[in-house]
Design a protein around this motif. Structure first.
Motif, short mmCIF file in Angstrom:
data_model
loop_
_atom_site.label_atom_id
_atom_site.label_comp_id
_atom_site.label_asym_id
_atom_site.label_seq_id
_atom_site.Cartn_x
_atom_site.Cartn_y
_atom_site.Cartn_z
N ALA A 261 0.84 -1.20 0.00
CA ALA A 261 0.00 0.00 0.00
C ALA A 261 0.88 1.25 0.00
CB ALA A 261 -0.91 0.00 1.22
N VAL A 262 0.54 2.21 -0.85
CA VAL A 262 1.26 3.47 -0.94
C VAL A 262 0.28 4.58 -0.60
CG1 VAL A 262 2.53 5.05 -2.44
CG2 VAL A 262 2.81 2.58 -2.71
N THR A 263 0.54 5.28 0.49
CA THR A 263 -0.33 6.37 0.92
C THR A 263 0.28 7.70 0.49
OG1 THR A 263 -1.15 5.11 2.81
CG2 THR A 263 -1.42 7.50 2.89
N LEU A 264 -0.51 8.48 -0.23
CA LEU A 264 -0.03 9.75 -0.77
C LEU A 264 -0.79 10.91 -0.14
CD1 LEU A 264 0.13 8.91 -4.61
CD2 LEU A 264 1.98 8.75 -2.92
N LYS A 265 -0.05 11.81 0.47
CA LYS A 265 -0.64 13.05 0.95
C LYS A 265 -0.82 14.00 -0.25
CE LYS A 265 1.64 12.69 5.45
NZ LYS A 265 2.61 13.34 6.39
N PRO A 266 -1.63 15.04 -0.10
CA PRO A 266 -1.76 16.01 -1.20
C PRO A 266 -0.40 16.53 -1.64
CG PRO A 266 -3.45 16.40 0.44
CD PRO A 266 -2.55 15.35 1.02
N GLY A 267 -0.18 16.51 -2.96
CA GLY A 267 1.08 16.97 -3.52
C GLY A 267 2.11 15.87 -3.72
N GLU A 268 1.85 14.65 -3.21
CA GLU A 268 2.81 13.56 -3.36
C GLU A 268 2.51 12.74 -4.61
OE1 GLU A 268 4.30 12.68 1.18
OE2 GLU A 268 2.59 11.51 0.41
N ARG A 269 3.53 12.00 -5.08
CA ARG A 269 3.44 11.28 -6.34
C ARG A 269 3.86 9.84 -6.19
NH1 ARG A 269 6.15 15.57 -10.67
NH2 ARG A 269 4.50 17.16 -10.54
N ALA A 270 3.39 9.04 -7.17
CA ALA A 270 3.80 7.65 -7.28
C ALA A 270 3.98 7.32 -8.75
CB ALA A 270 2.77 6.72 -6.64
#
Length: 333
Positions: A261-270
């Motif tokens: 699982a990859v959790t992204l906060k606003p502004g983060e990328r994957a």
């Protein structure tokens, strides 16, 4: 859809256009140094996936950017071939100039749904030699609607040969609701997905899928992107195995990492990757122009155009989502 020959353009320019109904979509702004006024010359070219050039303007005072280019352009070309003559003039110290070449075009959507078109216009010499490509995006052309616009050659690099022809080199069209958002615009889903230009070596192809949380909520990605492979008519492509990981295609860093699982906060990328080989053996080669991407189960679909030339391999590897180091820091942009 038609793909152009690979070309390193002298100018990389994109025009983002929004269309509704039968109307004028827009014009790239002219640069300084354009040639003298010339009336557009009508062009009778067949449409490519609904896109057709209707006229070409090549000013009689179009200028080259160096003495060598001036010499090569000194002879006027036939108006029947190019829509006008080209006369070269020397510029001081090889300063670049906009020769004022442009083409009017129309986009006709004869389908039953709204489409977003991405068109590459090829600017060439009288013998067909490639000089520059210009990319134009015409957004949300409604069903049965026609949109018109103008594309300009723009500024050429010093020593570039004179342009006398313009053609529709490539057209891709996706459902308007599934088109990747334009730069700087966050879609209603709060997730922006795009595909990069890819990389290739010895028949191995790798294309990156880039995902940005441009919204205001935290997002969680659960493993692999969900993919649907589509043909020119946006219909499913059969006979291709989509494998989680490399599937033995090649050893590429990250492709066989365990999903998490990859959790992204606003502004983060994957990012995730697509990998294949374009080997052609027995059987019919398969080309996949479109890929519909779901970031997670139930997410809004986005259709990208990575042009998968799968040959006869019948295999496509997909890596899991993983966080990227580069972040925007600007949620909602």
């Amino acid at each position: 859809m038609r793909r152009p020959a690979l070309l390193l353009p002298a100018v990389a320019a994109a025009v983002l256009l929004t269309a509704c109904g039968s109307e004028h979509a827009g014009t790239q702004s002219p640069g300084a140094g354009s040639g003298g006024p010339t009336s557009p010359s009508p062009v009778d070219q067949p449409a490519v996936d609904g896109v057709r050039i209707t006229s070409v303007t090549i000013p009689s005072g179009s200028r080259s950017t160096s003495p060598s280019a001036a010499a090569s352009a000194s002879a006027s070309t036939s108006p029947a071939e190019t829509g006008g003559g080209v006369r070269a003039e020397r510029l001081p110290d090889g300063l670049p100039a906009d020769p004022g070449v442009s083409a009017a075009y129309e986009v006709v959507n004869s389908t039953a749904g709204a489409l977003t078109y991405t068109v590459i216009f090829g600017f060439t010499t009288s013998t067909g030699g490639a000089v520059s490509n210009q990319k134009v995006t015409v957004r949300s052309v409604g069903a049965g609607r026609t949109v018109t616009g103008t594309v300009r050659l723009g500024t050429l690099a010093p020593g570039a040969p004179p342009v006398t022809r313009v053609k529709v080199a490539e057209v891709t069209r996706v459902p308007a609701a599934e088109a990747p958002s334009e730069p700087g615009v966050c879609p209603p889903s709060g997730i922006r997905i795009t595909a990069d230009d890819g990389d290739s070596a010895m028949g191995l192809r790798v294309v990156g899928l880039l995902l940005e949380n441009c919204g205001t909520e935290v997002r969680t990605l659960d493993g692999y992107p969900r993919l649907s492979l589509l043909d020119d008519d946006l219909q499913p492509v059969r006979g291709v195995e989509v494998m989680k990981g490399s599937g033995g295609i090649a050893t590429v860093a990250g492709f066989d990492d365990p999903p998490r699982a990859v959790t992204l906060k606003p502004g983060e990328r994957a990012s995730a990757g697509l990998m294949w080989r374009n080997t052609t053996g027995f059987g019919e080669a398969v080309d996949v122009p479109y890929v519909r991407v779901l970031a997670t189960a139930g997410a809004a679909p986005v259709t990208v155009t990575p042009h998968l030339d799968l040959g006869t391999t019948g295999k496509l590897g997909v890596s899991p989502w993983r966080r990227t180091a580069e972040q925007t820091g600007v949620p909602g942009s």
